[in-house]
Design an enzyme around this catalytic site. Structure first.
Site, short mmCIF file in Angstrom:
data_model
loop_
_atom_site.label_atom_id
_atom_site.label_comp_id
_atom_site.label_asym_id
_atom_site.label_seq_id
_atom_site.Cartn_x
_atom_site.Cartn_y
_atom_site.Cartn_z
N CYS A 50 -52.80 -44.20 4.11
CA CYS A 50 -53.99 -44.18 4.97
C CYS A 50 -55.03 -45.12 4.38
O CYS A 50 -55.24 -45.11 3.17
CB CYS A 50 -54.53 -42.75 5.05
N HIS A 88 -50.59 -38.97 12.88
CA HIS A 88 -51.50 -39.27 11.75
C HIS A 88 -52.88 -39.69 12.28
O HIS A 88 -53.91 -39.17 11.83
CB HIS A 88 -50.88 -40.36 10.87
N GLU A 89 -52.88 -40.65 13.21
CA GLU A 89 -54.16 -41.17 13.70
C GLU A 89 -54.96 -40.10 14.43
O GLU A 89 -56.17 -40.00 14.27
CB GLU A 89 -53.94 -42.39 14.61
N HIS A 137 -57.03 -37.67 12.46
CA HIS A 137 -58.36 -38.14 12.04
C HIS A 137 -59.45 -37.65 12.99
O HIS A 137 -60.60 -37.50 12.60
CB HIS A 137 -58.40 -39.67 12.00
NI NI Z 1 -55.26 -42.60 8.22
#
Ligand code: NI
Length: 171
Positions: free
Chosen positions: A100, A142-143, A146
């Site tokens: 990341c 993953h994104e 966030h």
């Molecule tokens: Ni990330």
């Protein structure tokens, strides 16, 4: 356009929940997306979420043809995804290495759903609806994490599989 500073883990802005986008196709939105593209590409990232540059809205970008940080992975079409909704197509999960841009120099093994459907809008307000699997599915999960204040180290099950990239994968 500008390369924006990427917030690093420890910054409280990364742990906040992002707000939904309600107005599309505005000059401000297009400028922000251009900044995100430049910022992501300058850092060789596979994806970037708006909160990583301090913008608390539900906007992520991802995709690459060949990525220096992930040389073995298949390409992912470049995508702008706003207000995303992810649904697991099946319960299967698989472990895989992630990094990341907000956790520089580190890699960790994270379980993710193998196959997902994701829906959302692009910057023009047009619907995106895709079934994907593998690394594409991993990047999207993953994104989108966030947007809920979740960084991948918070999902690692075995902390022995978390460490410095150059130590884990020596040349
Ligand atoms: Ni990330």
């Amino acid at each position: 356009m500008a390369i924006r500073p990427i917030l690093k883990m420890g910054d409280p802005l990364l742990f906040e929940e992002a707000k939904r986008v309600v107005v599309f196709d505005t000059p401000e939105l297009h400028t922000l997306i251009q900044d995100m593209i430049e910022t992501m590409q300058s850092a060789d990232g596979a994806g970037l979420a708006a909160p990583q540059i301090g913008e608390g809205i539900q906007l992520v970008i991802f995709g690459f043809e060949k990525n220096a940080r992930y040389p073995d992975e298949d390409e992912i079409p470049f995508t702008v995804l706003i207000n995303p909704e992810i649904t697991a197509i099946e319960d299967d999960m698989e472990d895989g290495w992630e990094g990341c841009l907000s956790v520089p120099g580190m890699r960790g093994v994270v379980p993710r759903y193998t196959r997902i459907n994701y829906q959302g809008k692009n910057q023009f307000g047009e619907l995106i609806n895709r079934d994907v699997e593998g690394f594409h599915a991993r990047v999207v999960q993953h994104e989108c994490d966030h947007l809920f204040g979740i960084l991948y180290p918070m999902r690692i099950k075995d902390m022995k599989l978390f460490g410095f990239h150059d130590t884990l994968f020596p040349e």
